[in-house]
Motif scaffolding. Structure first.
Motif, PDB file in Angstrom:
ATOM      1  N   UNK A  43      45.351  47.336 -31.507  1.00 55.12           N
ATOM      2  CA  UNK A  43      44.925  46.215 -30.002  1.00 55.12           C
ATOM      3  C   UNK A  43      46.799  45.666 -29.516  1.00 55.12           C
ATOM      4  N   UNK A  44      47.291  45.457 -31.143  1.00 55.86           N
ATOM      5  CA  UNK A  44      48.233  44.316 -30.888  1.00 55.86           C
ATOM      6  C   UNK A  44      49.648  45.159 -29.630  1.00 55.86           C
ATOM      7  N   UNK A  45      49.566  46.756 -30.385  1.00 51.29           N
ATOM      8  CA  UNK A  45      50.749  47.070 -29.627  1.00 51.29           C
ATOM      9  C   UNK A  45      50.088  47.423 -28.318  1.00 51.29           C
ATOM     10  N   UNK A  46      49.029  47.645 -27.972  1.00 47.10           N
ATOM     11  CA  UNK A  46      48.513  47.613 -26.077  1.00 47.10           C
ATOM     12  C   UNK A  46      48.059  46.898 -25.412  1.00 47.10           C
ATOM     13  N   UNK A  47      47.963  45.851 -26.071  1.00 47.79           N
ATOM     14  CA  UNK A  47      47.526  44.043 -25.385  1.00 47.79           C
ATOM     15  C   UNK A  47      48.419  43.986 -25.945  1.00 47.79           C
ATOM     16  N   UNK A  48      49.297  43.222 -26.927  1.00 44.25           N
ATOM     17  CA  UNK A  48      50.814  41.990 -26.876  1.00 44.25           C
ATOM     18  C   UNK A  48      51.546  42.364 -27.090  1.00 44.25           C
ATOM     19  N   UNK A  49      51.971  44.332 -26.871  1.00 42.62           N
ATOM     20  CA  UNK A  49      53.386  43.865 -26.616  1.00 42.62           C
ATOM     21  C   UNK A  49      53.981  44.489 -25.585  1.00 42.62           C
ATOM     22  N   UNK A  50      54.656  44.624 -25.151  1.00 42.36           N
ATOM     23  CA  UNK A  50      56.020  44.853 -23.486  1.00 42.36           C
ATOM     24  C   UNK A  50      54.518  46.319 -22.714  1.00 42.36           C
ATOM     25  N   UNK A  51      54.738  45.944 -21.858  1.00 41.01           N
ATOM     26  CA  UNK A  51      53.829  46.662 -21.362  1.00 41.01           C
ATOM     27  C   UNK A  51      54.300  47.999 -21.056  1.00 41.01           C
TER      28      UNK A  51
END
Length: 187
Positions: A43-51
């Motif tokens: 979730x953090x990787x895909x929702x809150x990291x660089x696009x």
């Protein structure tokens, strides 16, 4: 292994993650958006990291999420462009071929059978009359090269400008220079 279900894992670090996701509270709370999710790290990787953008294989337009891509495929390219979650029978309206696949009709058949010129199906070795039936993967080409030419090829080079496949960096460089009037360093 897991003390709850006796499942075994090749790596010890997987066990606590397995227990947490399968035997304890299944959902975890994201510390950024407070949303409950199954896999916080993902979730953090895909929702809150660089696009991270996903590209449409038909028109190459980029989208921020798979959902937006799926909506685009449905709205702009139609049902033939949509993959399915289970294997589904699909019929090509051009030639009547029936495929049973999760892949979209576009990727599973139409693109490779109707959109790519026939010359790209030819064996890349001169004077070989054989054609490669499925050019979308390298397996058939490698099998052909081994069985008909006794050649074991480790790497097949894919031209970034056309569907041509080449057997060496030198062949790739020559192809770029002759067919695309371009020269780049091939490694």
């Amino acid at each position: 292994g897991c003390p709850f279900c006796n499942k075994t894992f090749s790596q010890k670090y997987i066990v606590p993650r397995h227990i947490k996701s399968m035997h304890e509270n299944f959902y975890q709370k994201c510390h950024i958006c407070n949303q409950f999710v199954k896999n916080v790290r993902q979730h953090l990787k895909f929702r809150h990291s660089e696009k991270q953008y996903v590209k449409c294989v038909i028109c190459e337009e980029s989208f921020e999420t798979k959902k937006l891509l799926r909506d685009h495929l449905s709205n702009c390219h139609g049902k033939i462009a949509l993959p399915t979650s289970i294997s589904t029978v699909k019929t090509c309206l051009t030639c009547g071929t029936v495929i049973n696949s999760k892949k979209s009709l576009w990727l599973g058949h139409i693109y490779y059978q109707h959109m790519i010129p026939q010359r790209y199906f030819n064996c890349p070795l001169e004077d070989c009359p054989k054609t490669i039936s499925k050019i979308e993967d390298d397996y058939n080409l490698k099998t052909h090269l081994l069985s008909y030419h006794d050649l074991k090829i480790e790497r097949i080079y894919h031209c970034h400008l056309c569907p041509q496949k080449l057997l060496s960096a030198d062949d790739y460089a020559g192809h770029l220079e002759i067919d695309h009037d371009s020269s780049i360093e091939v490694s």
